[in-house]
Enzyme design. Structure first.
Site, PDB file in Angstrom:
ATOM      1  N   TYR A 156       0.212  -0.884  10.229  1.00  0.00           N
ATOM      2  CA  TYR A 156      -0.123  -1.672   8.795  1.00  0.00           C
ATOM      3  C   TYR A 156       1.164  -1.391   7.866  1.00  0.00           C
ATOM      4  CZ  TYR A 156      -2.683  -2.482   4.281  1.00  0.00           C
ATOM      5  OH  TYR A 156      -2.857  -2.960   3.110  1.00  0.00           O
ATOM      6  N   HIS A 174     -12.967   2.499   3.599  1.00  0.00           N
ATOM      7  CA  HIS A 174     -12.186   3.508   3.302  1.00  0.00           C
ATOM      8  C   HIS A 174     -13.072   4.662   2.704  1.00  0.00           C
ATOM      9  CE1 HIS A 174      -8.987   0.352   2.499  1.00  0.00           C
ATOM     10  NE2 HIS A 174      -8.170   1.392   2.973  1.00  0.00           N
ATOM     11  N   LYS A 181       3.642  -3.858   5.947  1.00  0.00           N
ATOM     12  CA  LYS A 181       3.769  -3.989   4.642  1.00  0.00           C
ATOM     13  C   LYS A 181       5.421  -3.801   4.266  1.00  0.00           C
ATOM     14  CE  LYS A 181      -0.252  -5.116   3.282  1.00  0.00           C
ATOM     15  NZ  LYS A 181      -0.577  -6.199   2.601  1.00  0.00           N
ATOM     16  N   SER A 183       0.772  -1.085   0.050  1.00  0.00           N
ATOM     17  CA  SER A 183      -0.269  -0.049  -0.092  1.00  0.00           C
ATOM     18  C   SER A 183       0.919   1.186  -0.052  1.00  0.00           C
ATOM     19  CB  SER A 183      -0.917   0.095   1.266  1.00  0.00           C
ATOM     20  OG  SER A 183      -1.140   1.471   1.468  1.00  0.00           O
ATOM     21  N   SER A 184       0.162   2.398  -0.526  1.00  0.00           N
ATOM     22  CA  SER A 184       1.167   3.520  -0.556  1.00  0.00           C
ATOM     23  C   SER A 184       1.412   4.212   0.732  1.00  0.00           C
ATOM     24  CB  SER A 184       0.330   4.896  -1.250  1.00  0.00           C
ATOM     25  OG  SER A 184      -0.847   5.033  -0.867  1.00  0.00           O
ATOM     26  N   CYS A 185       0.726   3.693   1.873  1.00  0.00           N
ATOM     27  CA  CYS A 185       0.832   4.154   3.316  1.00  0.00           C
ATOM     28  C   CYS A 185       2.492   3.741   3.825  1.00  0.00           C
ATOM     29  CB  CYS A 185      -0.260   3.775   4.297  1.00  0.00           C
ATOM     30  SG  CYS A 185      -0.141   2.121   4.545  1.00  0.00           S
TER      31      CYS A 185
HETATM   32  O1  GFB Z   1      -9.978   6.194   2.674  1.00  0.00           O
HETATM   33  P1  GFB Z   1      -9.290   6.566   4.214  1.00  0.00           P
HETATM   34  O2  GFB Z   1      -9.906   5.959   5.243  1.00  0.00           O
HETATM   35  O3  GFB Z   1      -7.610   6.260   4.320  1.00  0.00           O
HETATM   36  O4  GFB Z   1      -9.491   8.080   4.323  1.00  0.00           O
HETATM   37  P2  GFB Z   1      -6.344   7.069   4.073  1.00  0.00           P
HETATM   38  C1  GFB Z   1      -9.107   9.100   3.416  1.00  0.00           C
HETATM   39  C2  GFB Z   1      -9.396  10.526   4.084  1.00  0.00           C
HETATM   40  O5  GFB Z   1     -10.712  10.559   3.794  1.00  0.00           O
HETATM   41  C3  GFB Z   1      -8.951  10.686   5.329  1.00  0.00           C
HETATM   42  C4  GFB Z   1     -11.363  11.264   4.808  1.00  0.00           C
HETATM   43  O6  GFB Z   1      -8.728  12.152   5.568  1.00  0.00           O
HETATM   44  C5  GFB Z   1     -10.375  10.628   5.991  1.00  0.00           C
HETATM   45  O7  GFB Z   1     -10.559  11.417   7.339  1.00  0.00           O
HETATM   46  N1  GFB Z   1     -12.683  10.642   5.196  1.00  0.00           N
HETATM   47  C6  GFB Z   1     -13.896  11.722   5.002  1.00  0.00           C
HETATM   48  C7  GFB Z   1     -13.478   9.708   5.097  1.00  0.00           C
HETATM   49  N2  GFB Z   1     -15.142  10.949   5.109  1.00  0.00           N
HETATM   50  C8  GFB Z   1     -14.716   9.460   5.468  1.00  0.00           C
HETATM   51  C9  GFB Z   1     -15.617   8.581   5.743  1.00  0.00           C
HETATM   52  O8  GFB Z   1     -16.793   8.389   5.869  1.00  0.00           O
HETATM   53  N3  GFB Z   1     -14.885   7.253   5.906  1.00  0.00           N
HETATM   54  C10 GFB Z   1     -13.302   7.293   5.801  1.00  0.00           C
HETATM   55  N4  GFB Z   1     -12.829   6.156   5.768  1.00  0.00           N
HETATM   56  N5  GFB Z   1     -12.387   8.350   5.456  1.00  0.00           N
HETATM   57  C11 GFB Z   1      -5.653   4.456   4.430  1.00  0.00           C
HETATM   58  C12 GFB Z   1      -4.706   3.749   5.677  1.00  0.00           C
HETATM   59  O9  GFB Z   1      -5.570   5.728   4.755  1.00  0.00           O
HETATM   60  O10 GFB Z   1      -5.632   3.997   3.286  1.00  0.00           O
HETATM   61  C13 GFB Z   1      -4.362   2.324   5.027  1.00  0.00           C
HETATM   62  O11 GFB Z   1      -5.222   3.867   6.803  1.00  0.00           O
HETATM   63  C14 GFB Z   1      -4.261   2.140   3.633  1.00  0.00           C
HETATM   64  O12 GFB Z   1      -3.281   1.834   5.942  1.00  0.00           O
HETATM   65  C15 GFB Z   1      -5.207   2.766   2.980  1.00  0.00           C
HETATM   66  O13 GFB Z   1      -2.823   2.712   3.224  1.00  0.00           O
HETATM   67  C16 GFB Z   1      -5.140   2.823   1.440  1.00  0.00           C
HETATM   68  O14 GFB Z   1      -5.972   7.105   2.576  1.00  0.00           O
HETATM   69  O15 GFB Z   1      -6.230   7.874   4.933  1.00  0.00           O
END
Ligand code: GFB
Length: 314
Positions: free
Chosen positions: A137, A180, A141, A108-110
């Site tokens: 995580y 996500h 990875k 993953s890109s993280c």
């Molecule tokens: O997709 P997401 O959960 O993953 O969140 P990350 C991306 C951004 O969207 C964050 C915002 O800034 C969240 O605060 N966001 C806004 C939301 N509304 C929502 C919502 O309703 N649900 C969620 N989930 N986010 C993950 C990593 O990071 O991405 C993993 O934690 C992995 O390790 C994955 O790399 C691809 O991009 O922040």
């Protein structure tokens, strides 16, 4: 890969594994080994060894992982570390023992530092501190990448690693606590519209930028790399398209057809502010993403209406 080769897709019921499986079937591969997590717990070392001794696959796609959005990563920190390390340790080591011809590991890109120069090149790994919300995580990875490279260095195994940007598509997780952002916003806008409401809550500030890749594009990249890439050092796979969470919410509002007022919940984390990957290396090899973000979300929304809407909206 020959069409008769025995191929094991670890995690074939997940979003990534099922996309790889669709692609393999479409290309005529038929000698496929598949085990659900109920049939084979990949965290169980002995069970995984027995499976590999028995089956002896030629090729392995390692798409099995514990995954989730920002909140799931931040709250289930021990599980994200333990489950992912166990799964990849067992599958990679057993692949070495049973002389698998080639293995492809997905990350993953993280894995990149929180303050990474943009776009993030493969060389920037381990040049700075990680984003705290998903550090466990990311550490797992990174360990997987190093395992593939170390098994290549010491044992001559042809194990490669692929790092995709934020993924979405068929078989995504629409649970609002663990998903996500992209599937979460599809569900939130759809449910707000269905309930005749005029408000949708988006976590964080809306300012973070993300690069989204449709999982079918990732599957074509995995097939391409399984056939053409045989080097140590992982490779990035992204769409090259970057969008802020605010603009993503507006795009999804447009596709769902619901121009609700967006409220930003500042009690939820933003995570990394920007993480667009450099796709220079994979583009130079001759692969690029084909599905635009709008087109991909339109397909995802249709799939959500067909398969997920009934399950989660009583
Ligand atoms: O997709 P997401 O959960 O993953 O969140 P990350 C991306 C951004 O969207 C964050 C915002 O800034 C969240 O605060 N966001 C806004 C939301 N509304 C929502 C919502 O309703 N649900 C969620 N989930 N986010 C993950 C990593 O990071 O991405 C993993 O934690 C992995 O390790 C994955 O790399 C691809 O991009 O922040």
């Amino acid at each position: 890969m020959n069409q008769d080769d025995k191929i094991y897709v670890a995690g074939h019921n997940g979003m990534v594994g099922s996309a790889i499986l669709r692609k393999l079937k479409a290309e005529g591969f038929h000698n496929l080994e598949l085990k659900s997590s109920q049939e084979l717990d990949l965290r169980d070392q002995n069970a995984v060894r027995d499976f590999f001794d028995d089956v002896r696959p030629d090729y392995v796609f390692l798409a099995a992982a514990k995954v989730g959005g920002i909140l799931a990563n931040d709250t289930h920190r021990a599980e994200f570390l333990y489950d992912n390390l166990s799964i990849q340790n067992n599958v990679i080591h057993s692949s070495y023992l049973s002389k698998v011809k080639k293995l492809l590991f997905l990350g993953s890109s993280c894995i990149y530092p929180k303050e990474c120069p943009q776009p993030m090149k493969e060389d920037y790994l381990l040049t700075g501190k990680l984003e705290p919300t998903n550090e466990p995580y990311a550490i797992a990875k990174i360990a997987g990448i190093k395992m593939c490279d170390s098994y290549r260095d010491q044992y001559g195994c042809n194990f490669i690693s692929v790092m995709p940007s934020n993924l979405y598509g068929p078989n995504d997780n629409y649970d609002l606590k663990s998903s996500h952002v992209l599937p979460a916003l599809i569900r939130k806008f759809h449910e707000s519209k269905s309930a005749g409401q005029n408000k949708v809550t988006v976590w964080g500030s809306g300012n973070p930028l993300r690069e989204f890749l449709h999982v079918d594009d990732l599957a074509t990249a995995c097939m391409f790399l399984m056939k053409n890439y045989n080097e140590r050092n992982f490779i990035n796979v992204g769409s090259g398209e970057e969008i802020s969470i605010r603009d993503l919410a507006n795009l999804i509002a447009d596709i769902v057809g619901h121009q609700a007022t967006i409220e930003f919940d500042s009690t939820k984390p933003d995570g990394t502010l920007r993480k667009i990957m450099s796709n220079e290396r994979i583009n130079a090899l001759g692969w690029e993403a084909k599905i635009s973000l709008r087109e991909g979300i339109e397909i995802a929304y249709k799939e959500y209406l067909d398969h997920h809407n009934q399950e989660i909206v009583p």
